[in-house]
Structures are given as structure tokens and as C-alpha cells.
Design a protein around this motif. Sequence first.
Motif, short mmCIF file in Angstrom:
data_model
loop_
_atom_site.label_atom_id
_atom_site.label_comp_id
_atom_site.label_asym_id
_atom_site.label_seq_id
_atom_site.Cartn_x
_atom_site.Cartn_y
_atom_site.Cartn_z
N THR A 1 -7.11 41.32 13.18
CA THR A 1 -7.56 41.23 12.55
C THR A 1 -8.77 42.69 11.62
O THR A 1 -9.68 42.51 12.95
CB THR A 1 -7.89 40.95 11.22
OG1 THR A 1 -7.84 40.48 11.35
CG2 THR A 1 -7.24 40.02 11.53
N VAL A 2 -8.34 44.14 11.12
CA VAL A 2 -9.66 44.54 10.47
C VAL A 2 -9.68 44.73 9.19
O VAL A 2 -9.57 45.31 8.34
CB VAL A 2 -9.16 45.81 11.30
CG1 VAL A 2 -10.62 47.11 11.40
CG2 VAL A 2 -9.11 45.90 13.33
N GLY B 1 5.03 47.20 2.78
CA GLY B 1 4.55 47.25 1.64
C GLY B 1 3.84 46.25 1.87
O GLY B 1 3.14 46.21 2.88
N PRO B 2 2.69 46.80 0.89
CA PRO B 2 1.16 45.38 0.95
C PRO B 2 1.12 44.30 1.11
O PRO B 2 2.25 43.33 0.97
CB PRO B 2 1.03 45.61 -0.78
CG PRO B 2 1.72 46.52 -1.69
CD PRO B 2 2.70 46.75 -0.90
N GLN B 3 0.44 43.94 2.06
CA GLN B 3 0.51 42.12 2.82
C GLN B 3 -0.55 41.81 1.90
O GLN B 3 -1.57 42.65 2.66
CB GLN B 3 0.98 42.24 3.57
CG GLN B 3 2.43 42.41 4.47
CD GLN B 3 3.15 42.25 5.73
OE1 GLN B 3 2.55 41.25 5.97
NE2 GLN B 3 3.83 43.37 5.98
N THR B 4 -0.68 40.20 1.56
CA THR B 4 -1.83 39.99 1.88
C THR B 4 -1.82 38.27 2.86
O THR B 4 -0.49 37.64 2.79
CB THR B 4 -2.66 39.35 0.62
OG1 THR B 4 -2.73 40.53 -0.54
CG2 THR B 4 -3.22 38.57 0.31
N HIS B 5 -2.44 37.81 3.38
CA HIS B 5 -2.62 37.14 4.24
C HIS B 5 -3.99 36.16 4.43
O HIS B 5 -5.38 37.71 4.52
CB HIS B 5 -2.10 37.37 5.34
CG HIS B 5 -1.19 37.72 5.83
ND1 HIS B 5 0.53 36.77 5.32
CD2 HIS B 5 0.12 39.02 5.80
CE1 HIS B 5 1.38 37.48 5.38
NE2 HIS B 5 1.30 39.01 6.02
N THR B 6 -4.41 35.61 5.29
CA THR B 6 -4.99 34.42 5.05
C THR B 6 -5.52 33.96 6.87
O THR B 6 -4.37 33.11 6.88
CB THR B 6 -5.41 33.01 4.63
OG1 THR B 6 -5.60 33.76 3.33
CG2 THR B 6 -7.04 32.93 4.82
N ASP C 1 -2.05 31.94 7.98
CA ASP C 1 -1.93 31.05 6.27
C ASP C 1 -1.77 29.95 7.30
O ASP C 1 -0.43 29.50 6.06
CB ASP C 1 -0.49 32.34 5.56
CG ASP C 1 -0.76 33.70 4.60
OD1 ASP C 1 -2.28 34.02 5.00
OD2 ASP C 1 0.18 34.26 5.42
N GLY C 2 -1.94 29.16 7.27
CA GLY C 2 -1.84 27.83 8.17
C GLY C 2 -1.42 28.13 9.03
O GLY C 2 -1.27 26.57 9.28
N ALA C 3 -0.20 28.26 9.62
CA ALA C 3 0.57 28.04 10.88
C ALA C 3 -0.26 29.14 12.35
O ALA C 3 -1.23 29.60 11.81
CB ALA C 3 1.55 29.16 10.02
N SER C 4 0.00 28.40 13.30
CA SER C 4 -0.60 28.48 14.38
C SER C 4 0.09 29.55 14.81
O SER C 4 1.23 29.80 14.56
CB SER C 4 -0.73 27.02 15.03
OG SER C 4 -1.18 27.32 16.79
#
Length: 264
Positions: free
Chosen positions: A240-241, A160-165, A228-231
Motif C-alpha cells: 500500500t502507498v 472506480g474509487p476503492q476504500t479499504h483498511t 478489511d479483516g481478511a487474511s
Amino acid sequence: MGSYCATCSALNPSLIRLVTAATAAARGIGAGRARSVREPTEVRWPSVNQRLSKPRANVQMSPHPLRRVRTPRFTALFAVPALLIAGAVASLPGTAAEAAGPTPSTQTAARPPAGHHPPVPAKTYFFVKGKVAHPARLTVADLARYPQSTQQVTFQSGAGPQTHTYTGARLIDVLTAAGPAFRADVKNDLLRYAVLVRASDGYEAVLSWPELVDGYGGTQALLASTEDGASLAEQGPRLTVPDDAKGGRYVSGVTSITLVRVGA
């Protein structure tokens, strides 16, 4: 002798048994010597007629009479002191514990062999190679040496859709530092190059060089060091693209980045 044995027994009770055994051994040796003196062995050789009348056996007889091997006199003299020394050594601190064997505490706490060192966890490396002047072996921590970028992305995955930083270095910056070996004698030779990104499980994705360069595609692809802040130091960086609606080129656990020349 009695007072001396009493003193030794005060040091170690087991000396009584040792001295008793030594005394018995000394008496046995003396008795043997006395018996050998009182009861000499007589060796009788056959007469000439007996030797002629009997067939000669295939045994060569010694020309010398049998000799008795006697025990040296000093053996009995040194037997008792030797046993006394052994008893004194046995009474030293720690000797009885060593003879009794390891205690349960020493059995559970086994010591590593000499020169042994605990294994050091291996670092997760990834390689920059191919048509570059300066191939490199890097870690996620090494990405901090490049200019950092942070981006929030949304893409469609199989779950499904995913959103990450993500935060990390741009892919174009890492490759430029390695020195792409473009041919100066070929017009726009950079248009013939592509970047092959490979993951630890064998998964691969390809981006063209013009897709990454400003003035052409200008895609801000990252080699992310955090999600998401995790190493991501243990599993390796993630590609990432952000311009892709699908996450097929979001390669996790990158192990190699190879610049290849596609054109002739």
C-alpha cells in the motif's frame, strides 16, 4: 478311505472333487505302468545289408537303444495327500474371499501405496533480496514479528474509487531488518537506491529509498497481511502507498522485494 473322504468333505465340499481327481490321476498312472509292462516296445535295428543298400542320411543315430522314461512310484503316493492339503488350505477363512476377488466396498475404497503421504499445501513466500546483508524468505505470518500499523486508504482504480483498511508491517521496517548495504565511502549513498516490488503475475512497481525514509518522503507504505479483516496468507501480502491518489502502486500478491542501487 471312504471315512477319511467323508471327514474331509465335511470341512470343505470342494474336497470331494479334489479327491476324485486325485484318484483318477493315480489310476491313470497305474494303468500306464501296467501297460508299459505288458506291452514292451521292441526296437529293431536295420541289418548290415539294409544299411549298405540305402544311402546314408545326414542323421546320426544313437548307439544306445531307446529308453522308456518311467514315472517314479512315489508320484502316485503323494498325489492324493498333496491335493488334500490344497483343499484344507482352500477351506481356511479368507482364502475363498481372496480367490473371489475384491468386493465392491474394497474396490471403491482404494488404499494409497506404502510410503505415500498426501501433499501438503505450499506456503506463499516472498523474498527480500538485492543490496542487503541478510536476504530473507518470509510469509505473511512472518510479518507479525514487525511493528504493526493499520491504515484506511482510498485510491482510484480501473473499477472506480476503492476504500479499504489494511494492517501489516511497514515496508521500511522489513528492509531495514534485512540490512541495506549502503556504501560508507559515498556521501548520501542512500539517495541512489530504489525498491522494486514484484507481484506473482509479473506486475512491478518502484519506490525510491528516500521516499520511504523519515526526513525525506516518509511514506508509510505497508506490506499488508490483512485487507478489511481478511487474511492475505494465501495470495501474499499487498503493498500500500497511502499518499498515492491512484492505486497503480498497490501491488497485490507480492513475491519479491529487491533493493537496487541506481547511481554509479
